[in-house]
Design a protein around this motif. Sequence first.
Motif, PDB file in Angstrom:
ATOM      1  N   LEU A 338       0.840  -1.184   0.000  1.00  0.00           N
ATOM      2  CA  LEU A 338       0.000   0.000   0.000  1.00  0.00           C
ATOM      3  C   LEU A 338       0.877   1.236   0.000  1.00  0.00           C
ATOM      4  N   THR A 339       0.552   2.194  -0.846  1.00  0.00           N
ATOM      5  CA  THR A 339       1.315   3.436  -0.900  1.00  0.00           C
ATOM      6  C   THR A 339       0.978   4.299   0.313  1.00  0.00           C
ATOM      7  N   PRO A 340       1.830   5.285   0.618  1.00  0.00           N
ATOM      8  CA  PRO A 340       1.533   6.189   1.736  1.00  0.00           C
ATOM      9  C   PRO A 340       0.180   6.867   1.619  1.00  0.00           C
ATOM     10  N   HIS A 341      -0.212   7.288   0.406  1.00  0.00           N
ATOM     11  CA  HIS A 341      -1.502   7.952   0.240  1.00  0.00           C
ATOM     12  C   HIS A 341      -2.664   6.989   0.480  1.00  0.00           C
ATOM     13  N   ALA A 342      -2.502   5.731   0.102  1.00  0.00           N
ATOM     14  CA  ALA A 342      -3.557   4.744   0.351  1.00  0.00           C
ATOM     15  C   ALA A 342      -3.762   4.557   1.849  1.00  0.00           C
ATOM     16  N   ILE A 343      -2.659   4.474   2.585  1.00  0.00           N
ATOM     17  CA  ILE A 343      -2.769   4.310   4.033  1.00  0.00           C
ATOM     18  C   ILE A 343      -3.352   5.570   4.663  1.00  0.00           C
ATOM     19  N   PRO A 370      -2.789  -9.003  -6.771  1.00  0.00           N
ATOM     20  CA  PRO A 370      -1.821  -9.980  -6.242  1.00  0.00           C
ATOM     21  C   PRO A 370      -0.385  -9.529  -6.471  1.00  0.00           C
ATOM     22  N   ASN A 371       0.344  -9.417  -5.348  1.00  0.00           N
ATOM     23  CA  ASN A 371       1.750  -8.989  -5.364  1.00  0.00           C
ATOM     24  C   ASN A 371       1.935  -7.625  -6.033  1.00  0.00           C
ATOM     25  N   GLY A 372       0.893  -6.810  -5.976  1.00  0.00           N
ATOM     26  CA  GLY A 372       0.946  -5.505  -6.608  1.00  0.00           C
ATOM     27  C   GLY A 372       1.024  -4.374  -5.602  1.00  0.00           C
ATOM     28  N   VAL A 373       0.945  -3.151  -6.125  1.00  0.00           N
ATOM     29  CA  VAL A 373       0.993  -1.939  -5.312  1.00  0.00           C
ATOM     30  C   VAL A 373      -0.374  -1.265  -5.378  1.00  0.00           C
ATOM     31  N   VAL A 374      -0.946  -0.953  -4.227  1.00  0.00           N
ATOM     32  CA  VAL A 374      -2.268  -0.337  -4.157  1.00  0.00           C
ATOM     33  C   VAL A 374      -2.112   1.133  -3.806  1.00  0.00           C
ATOM     34  N   ASP A 375      -2.547   2.002  -4.712  1.00  0.00           N
ATOM     35  CA  ASP A 375      -2.550   3.440  -4.442  1.00  0.00           C
ATOM     36  C   ASP A 375      -3.958   3.840  -4.011  1.00  0.00           C
ATOM     37  N   VAL A 376      -4.095   5.089  -3.603  1.00  0.00           N
ATOM     38  CA  VAL A 376      -5.375   5.539  -3.082  1.00  0.00           C
ATOM     39  C   VAL A 376      -6.493   5.363  -4.094  1.00  0.00           C
ATOM     40  N   HIS A 377      -6.199   5.557  -5.367  1.00  0.00           N
ATOM     41  CA  HIS A 377      -7.220   5.445  -6.400  1.00  0.00           C
ATOM     42  C   HIS A 377      -7.637   4.000  -6.660  1.00  0.00           C
ATOM     43  N   SER A 390      -4.753  14.495  -1.102  1.00  0.00           N
ATOM     44  CA  SER A 390      -3.639  15.392  -1.405  1.00  0.00           C
ATOM     45  C   SER A 390      -3.316  16.322  -0.237  1.00  0.00           C
ATOM     46  N   ALA A 391      -4.273  16.450   0.706  1.00  0.00           N
ATOM     47  CA  ALA A 391      -4.031  17.297   1.878  1.00  0.00           C
ATOM     48  C   ALA A 391      -3.203  16.585   2.931  1.00  0.00           C
ATOM     49  N   PHE A 392      -2.946  15.290   2.744  1.00  0.00           N
ATOM     50  CA  PHE A 392      -2.188  14.515   3.727  1.00  0.00           C
ATOM     51  C   PHE A 392      -1.027  13.813   3.058  1.00  0.00           C
ATOM     52  N   PRO A 393      -0.081  14.556   2.500  1.00  0.00           N
ATOM     53  CA  PRO A 393       1.008  13.904   1.759  1.00  0.00           C
ATOM     54  C   PRO A 393       1.924  13.120   2.680  1.00  0.00           C
ATOM     55  N   GLY A 394       2.021  11.817   2.425  1.00  0.00           N
ATOM     56  CA  GLY A 394       3.005  10.992   3.119  1.00  0.00           C
ATOM     57  C   GLY A 394       2.846  10.933   4.606  1.00  0.00           C
ATOM     58  N   VAL A 395       1.583  10.882   5.129  1.00  0.00           N
ATOM     59  CA  VAL A 395       1.455  10.860   6.582  1.00  0.00           C
ATOM     60  C   VAL A 395       1.769   9.499   7.170  1.00  0.00           C
ATOM     61  N   SER A 396       1.747   8.457   6.359  1.00  0.00           N
ATOM     62  CA  SER A 396       2.058   7.123   6.861  1.00  0.00           C
ATOM     63  C   SER A 396       2.742   6.329   5.758  1.00  0.00           C
ATOM     64  N   VAL A 397       3.522   5.342   6.152  1.00  0.00           N
ATOM     65  CA  VAL A 397       4.232   4.533   5.167  1.00  0.00           C
ATOM     66  C   VAL A 397       3.999   3.074   5.469  1.00  0.00           C
ATOM     67  N   SER A 398       3.693   2.309   4.450  1.00  0.00           N
ATOM     68  CA  SER A 398       3.588   0.868   4.610  1.00  0.00           C
ATOM     69  C   SER A 398       4.976   0.283   4.814  1.00  0.00           C
ATOM     70  N   ALA A 399       5.028  -0.771   5.644  1.00  0.00           N
ATOM     71  CA  ALA A 399       6.324  -1.414   5.856  1.00  0.00           C
ATOM     72  C   ALA A 399       6.857  -2.006   4.566  1.00  0.00           C
ATOM     73  N   ALA A 400       5.950  -2.294   3.631  1.00  0.00           N
ATOM     74  CA  ALA A 400       6.387  -2.860   2.358  1.00  0.00           C
ATOM     75  C   ALA A 400       6.956  -1.803   1.420  1.00  0.00           C
ATOM     76  N   GLU A 401       6.768  -0.495   1.761  1.00  0.00           N
ATOM     77  CA  GLU A 401       7.284   0.563   0.901  1.00  0.00           C
ATOM     78  C   GLU A 401       8.092   1.534   1.743  1.00  0.00           C
ATOM     79  N   PRO A 402       9.409   1.374   1.862  1.00  0.00           N
ATOM     80  CA  PRO A 402      10.219   2.224   2.721  1.00  0.00           C
ATOM     81  C   PRO A 402      10.200   3.669   2.253  1.00  0.00           C
ATOM     82  N   ALA A 403      10.439   4.570   3.205  1.00  0.00           N
ATOM     83  CA  ALA A 403      10.515   5.986   2.851  1.00  0.00           C
ATOM     84  C   ALA A 403      11.754   6.226   2.002  1.00  0.00           C
ATOM     85  N   SER A 404      11.675   7.204   1.127  1.00  0.00           N
ATOM     86  CA  SER A 404      12.833   7.534   0.309  1.00  0.00           C
ATOM     87  C   SER A 404      13.883   8.223   1.148  1.00  0.00           C
TER      88      SER A 404
END
Length: 492
Positions: A338-343, A370-377, A390-404
Amino acid sequence: MALDDIKDKSILVIEPDLDSRIKIKAIFDFIEYGSLTFSDSIEENPLKEDPYFIVIDHLADDSKLLQQLEMINDKYGKRIPVLVFSNKSISAQIEPLITDTLSCPPTFKNLRIAIQNIKMFYLELSSDNSESSVLFRSLVGVSQSVSKVRQLIEQVADTEANVLILGDSGTGKEVVARNLHYHSGRSNKPFVPVNCGAIPPDLLESELFGHEKGAFTGAISARQGRFELANGGTLFLDEIGDMPLPMQVKLLRVIQERVFERVGSNKSINADVRIIAATHRDLESEIAEGRFREDLFYRLNVFPIEMPSLAERDEDIPLLLEELIVRMENNKRGSVRLTPHAIAALQQYEWPGNVRELSNLVERLLIMFPNGVVDVHDLPEKYRQGIDVSAFPGVSVSAAEPASDDSITDDTGLQQRVVSHIVNQVTNPEVLPAEGIDLKAHLLDLESNLIKQALEESNGVVAHAAQRLNMRRTTLVEKMRKYGLQRVANAS
């Protein structure tokens, strides 16, 4: 040892480099965890007792790190967790010797996950029952409410007290009941659940107490009830608020006298069971309406545990998602990211179905992506209705997607800015005064100033200031009270 409190525990930091020591101290001072003791080597451990966990900063090559880890293993065996700060890949030879690895400086969220994993390390170490440690992971979270639940479980599990678990449907009441059983002295005996609301009233007595052959039409043979099946163990009466009044009277007698009879028999059978009950109903209101017996309520409500709704602990959603996905992976059911925006979107949803609904959503996403990436959309429509992600950019990060590397992502934007700023300051010799600084006071001043700046830029509107700081409005209001900014809070 309370699972939610390690603030008074000693942490041993193996770090010969002064600048790195300052950096690590800043990180742990910021989250107010533990009493740090520094050493150049594990051989020179100045602590009189075992540390709660050990931190190593991986600055040198793998051979030096491996040497330190092997020395720790020789000294403590597998009973002390080790946390490694490293921006390098860790070799397969080293991984089995460490508990967790974090990039440095770590994100606030990832550091909290590491602390949670250390707590779970001790839970699993102290438990002879592997299932019990898995069960406690079902209560994963760093929120105050779920930490309180874990603390209450620890306090009452190994007693004989009746427990009443309260909370909305899907909050995990049966998970708590199973934890109470598996952490009790009855753990080697049966845990028998029965849903009082799912059994027809005319069959509930037979279901609980059993019956003799010919006791009623269709009773072609004798049958044990749930009380007999749970002998020596735990009987979990789920949805006790749905139990009919006549049955409540019979249950009260069993609790008081510790004996019962099968339907169609006058032979008394001892009831050696511990009773744990649960309900989503407000039993005190049910008593006032004449639908629940007050005397039974007080018999069951010896030790109440109230489960928070998922909406009340939305800060736990990233950790819950991680845990649910890991379980699916372990069951060979695939994986998903899950992307940060999805979370962020999921943290804004109300979750009427609570953790059960979240679990169902994860299973649905595994099937769809399956084995994919889920964005908010990609989320089902109801999970993004009315949400301006868009008002909450990067407020959380999935453990499967490390922060840059160039952005620290956190579930509280203010905390990420403070920790990033202070780590940069204390590791820069041009900024750190020769006489040193009062780090805690510096952090408090910095946080207070950022809040004041956000409020000024938002013309005193707390909701707008909270959005600028990437934090919830209620969290900002609490911090404003902390810093004596009540007047501004009231103005909004």
